[in-house]
Scaffold this motif. Sequence first.
Motif, PDB file in Angstrom:
ATOM      1  N   GLN A 247      88.791  32.790  36.682  1.00 41.94           N
ATOM      2  CA  GLN A 247      89.625  31.956  35.807  1.00 41.94           C
ATOM      3  C   GLN A 247      90.294  32.791  34.728  1.00 41.94           C
ATOM      4  O   GLN A 247      91.484  32.643  34.451  1.00 41.94           O
ATOM      5  N   ALA A 248      89.506  33.693  34.127  1.00 42.41           N
ATOM      6  CA  ALA A 248      90.054  34.519  33.037  1.00 42.41           C
ATOM      7  C   ALA A 248      91.180  35.408  33.568  1.00 42.41           C
ATOM      8  O   ALA A 248      92.224  35.547  32.922  1.00 42.41           O
ATOM      9  N   LEU A 249      90.983  35.995  34.745  1.00 43.71           N
ATOM     10  CA  LEU A 249      91.997  36.921  35.276  1.00 43.71           C
ATOM     11  C   LEU A 249      93.305  36.198  35.572  1.00 43.71           C
ATOM     12  O   LEU A 249      94.388  36.710  35.262  1.00 43.71           O
ATOM     13  N   VAL A 250      93.201  35.015  36.168  1.00 45.00           N
ATOM     14  CA  VAL A 250      94.426  34.263  36.485  1.00 45.00           C
ATOM     15  C   VAL A 250      95.225  34.013  35.204  1.00 45.00           C
ATOM     16  O   VAL A 250      96.437  34.245  35.144  1.00 45.00           O
ATOM     17  N   GLU A 251      94.542  33.569  34.166  1.00 45.99           N
ATOM     18  CA  GLU A 251      95.229  33.291  32.891  1.00 45.99           C
ATOM     19  C   GLU A 251      95.797  34.563  32.264  1.00 45.99           C
ATOM     20  O   GLU A 251      96.896  34.570  31.709  1.00 45.99           O
ATOM     21  N   LEU A 252      95.016  35.656  32.338  1.00 46.15           N
ATOM     22  CA  LEU A 252      95.476  36.904  31.717  1.00 46.15           C
ATOM     23  C   LEU A 252      96.725  37.441  32.411  1.00 46.15           C
ATOM     24  O   LEU A 252      97.677  37.855  31.747  1.00 46.15           O
ATOM     25  N   TYR A 253      96.717  37.449  33.747  1.00 44.00           N
ATOM     26  CA  TYR A 253      97.911  37.915  34.464  1.00 44.00           C
ATOM     27  C   TYR A 253      99.118  37.047  34.088  1.00 44.00           C
ATOM     28  O   TYR A 253     100.210  37.550  33.840  1.00 44.00           O
ATOM     29  N   ARG A 254      98.893  35.725  34.063  1.00 46.36           N
ATOM     30  CA  ARG A 254      99.998  34.830  33.757  1.00 46.36           C
ATOM     31  C   ARG A 254     100.562  35.141  32.370  1.00 46.36           C
ATOM     32  O   ARG A 254     101.768  35.256  32.191  1.00 46.36           O
ATOM     33  N   ARG A 255      99.684  35.309  31.387  1.00 50.11           N
ATOM     34  CA  ARG A 255     100.157  35.524  30.011  1.00 50.11           C
ATOM     35  C   ARG A 255     100.820  36.882  29.846  1.00 50.11           C
ATOM     36  O   ARG A 255     101.851  37.001  29.179  1.00 50.11           O
ATOM     37  N   VAL A 256     100.225  37.937  30.430  1.00 52.58           N
ATOM     38  CA  VAL A 256     100.829  39.266  30.276  1.00 52.58           C
ATOM     39  C   VAL A 256     102.194  39.302  30.961  1.00 52.58           C
ATOM     40  O   VAL A 256     103.144  39.894  30.448  1.00 52.58           O
ATOM     41  N   GLU A 257     102.294  38.647  32.116  1.00 50.14           N
ATOM     42  CA  GLU A 257     103.562  38.667  32.849  1.00 50.14           C
ATOM     43  C   GLU A 257     104.628  37.764  32.216  1.00 50.14           C
ATOM     44  O   GLU A 257     105.801  37.861  32.560  1.00 50.14           O
ATOM     45  N   SER A 258     104.236  36.883  31.297  1.00 46.00           N
ATOM     46  CA  SER A 258     105.246  36.069  30.616  1.00 46.00           C
ATOM     47  C   SER A 258     105.374  36.482  29.152  1.00 46.00           C
ATOM     48  O   SER A 258     106.409  36.981  28.736  1.00 46.00           O
ATOM     49  N   GLU A 259     104.290  36.382  28.384  1.00 46.89           N
ATOM     50  CA  GLU A 259     104.377  36.641  26.940  1.00 46.89           C
ATOM     51  C   GLU A 259     104.657  38.111  26.610  1.00 46.89           C
ATOM     52  O   GLU A 259     105.209  38.419  25.566  1.00 46.89           O
ATOM     53  N   PHE A 260     104.244  39.037  27.484  1.00 45.77           N
ATOM     54  CA  PHE A 260     104.374  40.457  27.162  1.00 45.77           C
ATOM     55  C   PHE A 260     105.336  41.200  28.099  1.00 45.77           C
ATOM     56  O   PHE A 260     105.370  42.420  28.124  1.00 45.77           O
ATOM     57  N   ALA A 261     106.111  40.455  28.863  1.00 50.98           N
ATOM     58  CA  ALA A 261     107.083  41.077  29.764  1.00 50.98           C
ATOM     59  C   ALA A 261     108.237  41.640  28.938  1.00 50.98           C
ATOM     60  O   ALA A 261     108.567  41.068  27.899  1.00 50.98           O
ATOM     61  N   PRO A 262     108.905  42.713  29.362  1.00 51.21           N
ATOM     62  CA  PRO A 262     108.614  43.467  30.577  1.00 51.21           C
ATOM     63  C   PRO A 262     107.702  44.671  30.326  1.00 51.21           C
ATOM     64  O   PRO A 262     107.413  45.419  31.243  1.00 51.21           O
ATOM     65  N   PRO A 294     104.308  49.573  24.490  1.00 54.24           N
ATOM     66  CA  PRO A 294     104.922  50.532  23.559  1.00 54.24           C
ATOM     67  C   PRO A 294     104.676  50.218  22.087  1.00 54.24           C
ATOM     68  O   PRO A 294     104.929  51.067  21.244  1.00 54.24           O
ATOM     69  N   GLU A 295     104.207  49.006  21.770  1.00 57.00           N
ATOM     70  CA  GLU A 295     104.002  48.665  20.355  1.00 57.00           C
ATOM     71  C   GLU A 295     102.542  48.307  20.099  1.00 57.00           C
ATOM     72  O   GLU A 295     101.969  47.472  20.793  1.00 57.00           O
ATOM     73  N   ASP A 296     101.980  48.924  19.061  1.00 55.61           N
ATOM     74  CA  ASP A 296     100.574  48.675  18.751  1.00 55.61           C
ATOM     75  C   ASP A 296     100.306  47.214  18.396  1.00 55.61           C
ATOM     76  O   ASP A 296      99.238  46.683  18.699  1.00 55.61           O
ATOM     77  N   ARG A 297     101.302  46.562  17.761  1.00 55.08           N
ATOM     78  CA  ARG A 297     101.098  45.157  17.391  1.00 55.08           C
ATOM     79  C   ARG A 297     100.967  44.281  18.631  1.00 55.08           C
ATOM     80  O   ARG A 297     100.145  43.378  18.686  1.00 55.08           O
ATOM     81  N   ALA A 298     101.763  44.586  19.638  1.00 52.21           N
ATOM     82  CA  ALA A 298     101.662  43.841  20.896  1.00 52.21           C
ATOM     83  C   ALA A 298     100.317  44.125  21.579  1.00 52.21           C
ATOM     84  O   ALA A 298      99.731  43.235  22.205  1.00 52.21           O
ATOM     85  N   LEU A 299      99.835  45.361  21.432  1.00 58.67           N
ATOM     86  CA  LEU A 299      98.520  45.674  22.005  1.00 58.67           C
ATOM     87  C   LEU A 299      97.418  44.874  21.308  1.00 58.67           C
ATOM     88  O   LEU A 299      96.476  44.409  21.960  1.00 58.67           O
ATOM     89  N   ASP A 300      97.562  44.714  19.985  1.00 62.85           N
ATOM     90  CA  ASP A 300      96.603  43.862  19.263  1.00 62.85           C
ATOM     91  C   ASP A 300      96.615  42.458  19.861  1.00 62.85           C
ATOM     92  O   ASP A 300      95.569  41.847  20.085  1.00 62.85           O
ATOM     93  N   ASP A 301      97.830  41.947  20.112  1.00 59.94           N
ATOM     94  CA  ASP A 301      97.959  40.592  20.657  1.00 59.94           C
ATOM     95  C   ASP A 301      97.388  40.517  22.076  1.00 59.94           C
ATOM     96  O   ASP A 301      96.759  39.519  22.448  1.00 59.94           O
ATOM     97  N   MET A 302      97.606  41.572  22.866  1.00 59.78           N
ATOM     98  CA  MET A 302      97.055  41.573  24.235  1.00 59.78           C
ATOM     99  C   MET A 302      95.534  41.596  24.194  1.00 59.78           C
ATOM    100  O   MET A 302      94.858  40.921  24.975  1.00 59.78           O
ATOM    101  N   GLU A 303      95.001  42.385  23.264  1.00 57.69           N
ATOM    102  CA  GLU A 303      93.539  42.444  23.135  1.00 57.69           C
ATOM    103  C   GLU A 303      92.996  41.072  22.719  1.00 57.69           C
ATOM    104  O   GLU A 303      91.958  40.621  23.222  1.00 57.69           O
ATOM    105  N   HIS A 304      93.745  40.407  21.832  1.00 53.01           N
ATOM    106  CA  HIS A 304      93.353  39.073  21.387  1.00 53.01           C
ATOM    107  C   HIS A 304      93.336  38.091  22.578  1.00 53.01           C
ATOM    108  O   HIS A 304      92.398  37.306  22.753  1.00 53.01           O
ATOM    109  N   CYS A 305      94.368  38.175  23.421  1.00 50.93           N
ATOM    110  CA  CYS A 305      94.437  37.353  24.643  1.00 50.93           C
ATOM    111  C   CYS A 305      93.220  37.568  25.526  1.00 50.93           C
ATOM    112  O   CYS A 305      92.649  36.629  26.084  1.00 50.93           O
ATOM    113  N   LEU A 306      92.874  38.826  25.671  1.00 52.34           N
ATOM    114  CA  LEU A 306      91.745  39.193  26.520  1.00 52.34           C
ATOM    115  C   LEU A 306      90.469  38.498  26.029  1.00 52.34           C
ATOM    116  O   LEU A 306      89.718  37.893  26.805  1.00 52.34           O
TER     117      LEU A 306
END
Length: 433
Positions: A247-262, A294-306
């Motif tokens: 369940q977690a992986l499905v949501e994570l792929y979906r969010r990274v491919e939309s919220e953090f694209a490209p 490429p941006e540390d702030r986006a990495l913070d957000d990705m880590e938060h998503c995780l």
Amino acid sequence: MASIPDLRVDGGRLWRRLEEMARIGATAAGGVHRLALSDEDRRARDRFRAWAVSLGLAISIDGIGNMFARRAGTDDARPPVVLGSHLDSQPTGGRFDGPLGVLAALEVVQTLEEHGIATAVPIEVANWTNEEGARFAPAMMGSGVFSGRFELADALRTSDPDGVTVADAIDRIGYRGPTPVGGRLLAAHLELHIEQGPILEERGCEIGIVTGVQGTRWFDLTLIGEEAHAGPTPMPSRTDPVAALGQALVELYRRVESEFAPHGRLTFGVLAATPASRNTVPGQVRVSVDIRHPEDRALDDMEHCLREEAASACAERGAEWRLDAVWRSPAVRFSDRCIEAVRAAAEHCGYRSMPLMAGAGHDSVHTSDIAPTGMIFVPCEGGVSHNEAERITPAQAEAGANVLLHAALRLAGGRRRGPVSYPASNTSPGGSA
Ligand SMILES: [Zn+2]
């Protein structure tokens, strides 16, 4: 004799050196096996040193085996412009990942020599020790010690899977030098490298003007449930960590491919369930997580998503979870002056170019801590690297070397008798922009 603006490297000579280097540790499938500080690495170093000495360059080797081949400047007390990359490879590596940058730098120096062009500041060709990290972790070790990110003593005591330390390996091949590691100013560091991705080829560009390196974070994500028999245990009665993970992986792929694209990247390279028995619901599952942006702030957000998705999936399934940080490398923005030197050099030579971020780590990540740094990318076939099938053409290698030449001249202030074509740069050493 060509004027400085018309100056070009000898692409044939560069290609012959690349082929000769590729014979050291050559594999049957056309790649190379040249692990850091191995016999093959020693032979590659010997060959590089012999070429550099034949060009009259002064060799110095530091305490972690980094090699510098120096051509004096007219103002030789000033910090050098360093053109560097690496000669070590992955276990089944390609011929160009690393050697292109070192041998093109040698070609740049030879071209200057042959045309009687002096530079205001010295130019040094660098071969950084253990860039790949395949035998000794971490990667980019030599440049990391040089820049002060790693302690020399820690690096020397690192051992390979057979228990051989860096100190032992470096002494065995005779490449521990007397020069102190780092602690000196560089006017700039430039690195030519293959892209290791498909973008330049897709866009039909000969040159990538690298603006920085994306940030990377590594984690181990562990989900903990309860072991149970795969037969008698009804689905609602299970605490199955793999179900939560799914369940977690499905949501994570979906969010990274939309919220953090490209730009966002998400990879789960290692998945291990325990006790790893076909007819037991696993009690625990552990996955490696690699996120990049490429941006540390986006990495913070990705880590938060995780964390968010792991927590929500585990709550739903009654499982527990833990996220352990393994490694982090902040996003790097290269020096504006180096980026501009590369852009202007590509334009000057008439190559199609585009700005792009590096997806992988390079020695230039570490040098950017202590010196204005820039990188030049050339395309590689299909974006393939860390693979014996890695391929570039002689024309691509030559284009990269020409851009390295003219970018270096801009940063080092090239001149000859007669009109000054590139004024001596107002290089202020240290501290990247
Ligand atoms: Zn490399």
